[in-house]
Scaffold this active site. Structure first.
Site, mmCIF file in Angstrom:
data_model
loop_
_atom_site.group_PDB
_atom_site.id
_atom_site.type_symbol
_atom_site.label_atom_id
_atom_site.label_comp_id
_atom_site.label_asym_id
_atom_site.label_seq_id
_atom_site.Cartn_x
_atom_site.Cartn_y
_atom_site.Cartn_z
ATOM 1 N N ASP A 34 53.706 41.854 20.660
ATOM 2 C CA ASP A 34 52.673 40.372 21.767
ATOM 3 C C ASP A 34 52.099 40.791 22.520
ATOM 4 O OD1 ASP A 34 54.936 41.453 23.575
ATOM 5 O OD2 ASP A 34 55.967 39.321 23.837
ATOM 6 N N GLU A 36 53.049 43.528 25.689
ATOM 7 C CA GLU A 36 53.851 43.713 26.640
ATOM 8 C C GLU A 36 53.991 45.236 27.114
ATOM 9 O OE1 GLU A 36 57.827 41.236 27.436
ATOM 10 O OE2 GLU A 36 56.118 39.188 27.745
ATOM 11 N N ARG A 94 38.257 47.918 46.219
ATOM 12 C CA ARG A 94 36.775 47.010 46.583
ATOM 13 C C ARG A 94 37.656 46.199 46.584
ATOM 14 N NH1 ARG A 94 32.977 48.993 41.825
ATOM 15 N NH2 ARG A 94 34.627 48.883 40.340
ATOM 16 N N GLN A 95 38.250 45.554 46.353
ATOM 17 C CA GLN A 95 38.479 43.578 47.045
ATOM 18 C C GLN A 95 39.647 44.111 48.359
ATOM 19 O OE1 GLN A 95 37.022 41.335 46.010
ATOM 20 N NE2 GLN A 95 37.575 40.129 47.655
ATOM 21 N N ASP A 167 23.890 55.262 48.910
ATOM 22 C CA ASP A 167 23.422 54.266 50.029
ATOM 23 C C ASP A 167 23.857 55.324 51.753
ATOM 24 O OD1 ASP A 167 26.525 53.493 50.935
ATOM 25 O OD2 ASP A 167 26.652 52.803 48.571
ATOM 26 N N LYS A 190 20.887 50.969 50.281
ATOM 27 C CA LYS A 190 21.413 49.811 48.927
ATOM 28 C C LYS A 190 21.963 48.986 50.348
ATOM 29 C CE LYS A 190 24.460 50.395 46.320
ATOM 30 N NZ LYS A 190 25.738 50.453 45.192
ATOM 31 N N ARG A 192 23.834 43.983 48.923
ATOM 32 C CA ARG A 192 23.450 43.696 47.743
ATOM 33 C C ARG A 192 24.018 42.675 48.542
ATOM 34 N NH1 ARG A 192 27.215 45.605 42.982
ATOM 35 N NH2 ARG A 192 26.941 47.916 43.858
ATOM 36 N N THR A 225 23.848 51.931 40.381
ATOM 37 C CA THR A 225 23.177 52.789 41.934
ATOM 38 C C THR A 225 23.115 54.097 41.262
ATOM 39 O OG1 THR A 225 24.650 51.236 42.063
ATOM 40 C CG2 THR A 225 24.369 53.201 43.972
#
Ligand code: R5P
Length: 296
Positions: A34, A36, A94-95, A167, A190, A192, A225
């Site tokens: 399933d 898992e 990154r968040q 960047d 750079k 975004r 990039t």
């Protein structure tokens, strides 16, 4: 200390075990019909400090994170002492803030989840932003693989190559590589668009004519990039262009697009196992674990 080989980083964990002399604990892993995940530590960790080596790169970042959680829980239940999560590529790093209203802070959710499992420390490699480390409810550290990537090029005869960051915010990466390469260093600019993800790059004032240039970044994801940077470098008259990154995610046909843009070689580490993982993180991680163990 013992090294637990997470299913996503088995060869790396085994290399760390060989280099540190810390015994390796294999992990039996499977996925149920399933979907898992199941993991079982195939060795005794009672009374031992352990380092669980498990990268959380694509594909299946979420599954790999959950495997890490299951291994940490299993180690604690089996009576392990301190648990260090060694996560070469940390998903969701990154968040690390709310860029737009209505968002969450994904890395903080991950951090809290790992904290709730009783993980005592975390070691990652070239986290995208060090600010993310402050979200962890236990000591979390990042180590840099950039000198190892630069050394790869020195060993291939490219001493004095130009270290370029795509960047300005990542200029510290170019400076770190420059320490090993011994040539010049610089950056592109750079920007975004946060809604479309569209980036714009410029190379104002960069003098790379007839030079060998290595574009260094923490992550190559879609390759956009690096493709953009390579085009600018070619227009500016660079003789040879290479690229190196710590985390070669290389989603879809990213590698092909980078090579088609005239980049002669792509070099990454085994934080993301694959055909471009030419530099092992084992020496870097082994040194960190040995150092932490001696000072504990
Ligand atoms: C962004 O700030 C990172 O350092 C990388 O430059 C970025 O993640 C690379 O993404 P892509 O390969 O999709 O252009």
């Amino acid at each position: 200390m013992k090294i637990i080989s997470g299913p996503a980083s088995k060869p790396l964990a085994e290399a760390i075990s060989a280099q540190t002399g810390y015994p390796n604990v294999p992990v039996a892993a499977k996925v149920f019909p399933d979907g898992e995940s199941y993991v079982r530590l195939d060795g005794d960790v009672k009374g031992e400090d352990v380092a669980i080596v498990q990268t959380t790169c694509p594909p299946a970042q979420d599954g790999r994170l959950l495997q890490l959680a299951f291994m940490a829980d299993a180690a604690k239940r089996a009576g392990a002492g301190k648990v260090t999560a060694v996560v070469p590529y940390l998903a969701y790093a990154r968040q690390d803030k709310m860029f737009l209203s209505g968002e969450g802070i994904s890395v903080e959710t991950v951090a809290r989840m790992l904290g709730a499992l009783g993980i005592d420390n975390m070691l990652t490699v070239n986290i995208h932003s060090e600010a993310a480390l402050s979200k962890f409810p236990f000591p979390a550290k990042t180590a840099s693989a950039i000198p190892f990537l630069a050394q790869y090029f020195v060993d291939k005869g490219y001493k004095k190559a130009y270290a370029l960051s795509p960047d300005k915010g990542a200029m510290y990466i170019a400076y770190e590589a420059q320490q090993v390469l011994g040539g010049n260093a610089g950056h592109l600019d750079k920007t975004r668009d946060r809604y479309t993800g569209q980036t714009t790059q410029t190379g104002r004032g960069l003098d790379v004519k007839d030079q060998t240039v290595i574009i260094l970044d923490d992550i190559i994801s879609t390759g956009g990039t690096i493709v953009g940077a390579a085009k600018i470098l070619k227009e500016l008259g660079a003789a040879h262009v290479f690229t190196a990154c710590v985390h070669p995610l290389l989603i879809g046909d990213a590698a092909k697009r980078i090579l088609d843009a005239g980049v002669e070689e792509i070099v990454g580490t085994d934080s993301v196992p694959g055909p471009y993982s030419k530099v092992s993180l084992a020496p870097l991680i082994s040194k960190q674990l040995k150092g932490a163990n001696q000072s504990a």
